[in-house]
Design a protein around this motif. Structure first.
Motif, PDB file in Angstrom:
ATOM      1  N   LYS A 131       0.837  -1.210   0.000  1.00 15.99           N
ATOM      2  CA  LYS A 131       0.000   0.000   0.000  1.00 15.99           C
ATOM      3  C   LYS A 131       0.866   1.252   0.000  1.00 15.99           C
ATOM      4  O   LYS A 131       0.580   2.222  -0.707  1.00 15.99           O
ATOM      5  N   LEU A 148      -3.098  -3.278  -7.732  1.00 20.07           N
ATOM      6  CA  LEU A 148      -4.410  -3.453  -7.095  1.00 20.07           C
ATOM      7  C   LEU A 148      -4.827  -4.923  -7.090  1.00 20.07           C
ATOM      8  O   LEU A 148      -5.377  -5.419  -6.104  1.00 20.07           O
ATOM      9  N   LYS A 149      -4.568  -5.588  -8.189  1.00 19.02           N
ATOM     10  CA  LYS A 149      -4.886  -7.013  -8.285  1.00 19.02           C
ATOM     11  C   LYS A 149      -4.062  -7.812  -7.275  1.00 19.02           C
ATOM     12  O   LYS A 149      -4.573  -8.718  -6.607  1.00 19.02           O
ATOM     13  N   GLN A 152      -5.450  -7.214  -3.789  1.00 16.59           N
ATOM     14  CA  GLN A 152      -6.658  -8.006  -3.574  1.00 16.59           C
ATOM     15  C   GLN A 152      -6.302  -9.479  -3.355  1.00 16.59           C
ATOM     16  O   GLN A 152      -6.851 -10.141  -2.480  1.00 16.59           O
ATOM     17  N   THR A 153      -5.366 -10.007  -4.136  1.00 16.54           N
ATOM     18  CA  THR A 153      -4.951 -11.400  -3.991  1.00 16.54           C
ATOM     19  C   THR A 153      -4.317 -11.646  -2.632  1.00 16.54           C
ATOM     20  O   THR A 153      -4.614 -12.643  -1.967  1.00 16.54           O
ATOM     21  N   ASN A 155      -4.783  -9.917   0.117  1.00 17.48           N
ATOM     22  CA  ASN A 155      -5.841  -9.828   1.132  1.00 17.48           C
ATOM     23  C   ASN A 155      -6.656 -11.113   1.193  1.00 17.48           C
ATOM     24  O   ASN A 155      -7.046 -11.549   2.287  1.00 17.48           O
ATOM     25  N   ASN A 156      -6.917 -11.714   0.041  1.00 15.22           N
ATOM     26  CA  ASN A 156      -7.690 -12.959   0.012  1.00 15.22           C
ATOM     27  C   ASN A 156      -6.918 -14.148   0.583  1.00 15.22           C
ATOM     28  O   ASN A 156      -7.520 -15.093   1.051  1.00 15.22           O
TER      29      ASN A 156
END
Length: 158
Positions: A131, A148-149, A152-153, A155-156
């Motif tokens: 970030k 961003l991808k 997201q990955t 975080n998942n």
């Protein structure tokens, strides 16, 4: 040090898994079947894909390998590791804030290896560093969308 080698192997597998999700493999179009000379473009796209994956894996493992190397050299205290990381990483005062995040992530990796912190804390530091990278560095639209991808990955996968 066998524990450290297992950690690197596990992270390498994770990096490959994440790169498969973040970096899109080029698809062969039906036009290649009709016009075989278009195969050259597809082969070039595959090369670029391979280089992107290799670069991603190298960058993803950069701090982890650096910490492992420092641990193998005998650096075990957080203060010594922090001081050594500062001499290695900090090349430009302009990005000092980002380097501090990288050093905190590196110390978190060291704490995880020594089982002083759990994996979730290490992964959260990884996300914080990403970030901060996105905040500080000005990148083109494609790099930003990949970041961003990746965010997201990651975080998942916590």
């Amino acid at each position: 040090m066998q524990n450290v080698d297992i950690f690197i192997e596990k992270e390498k597998k994770r990096a490959i898994e994440i790169s498969n999700e973040v970096i899109e493999k080029p698809k062969m179009s039906m036009m290649v079947v009709i016009f075989p000379f278009l195969l050259i473009n597809y082969i070039q796209e595959l090369r670029v894909y391979r280089y992107k994956k290799e670069f991603f894996i190298k960058e993803y493992l950069f701090l982890k390998r650096m910490i492992v190397d420092l641990l193998k050299e005998g650096y075990s205290s957080s203060e010594k590791i922090k001081a050594r990381m500062e001499t290695i990483l900090i090349k430009d005062e302009k990005y000092l804030e980002f380097y501090k995040y990288q050093i905190q992530e590196a110390l978190s990796i060291k704490n995880y290896i020594f089982q002083e912190e759990n994996e979730k804390v290490m992964r959260l530091k990884e996300i914080e560093t990403l970030k901060k990278w996105m905040d500080i560095f000005e990148v083109d639209e494609e790099s930003f969308s990949v970041s961003l991808k990746l965010l997201q990955t990651l975080n998942n996968k916590i």
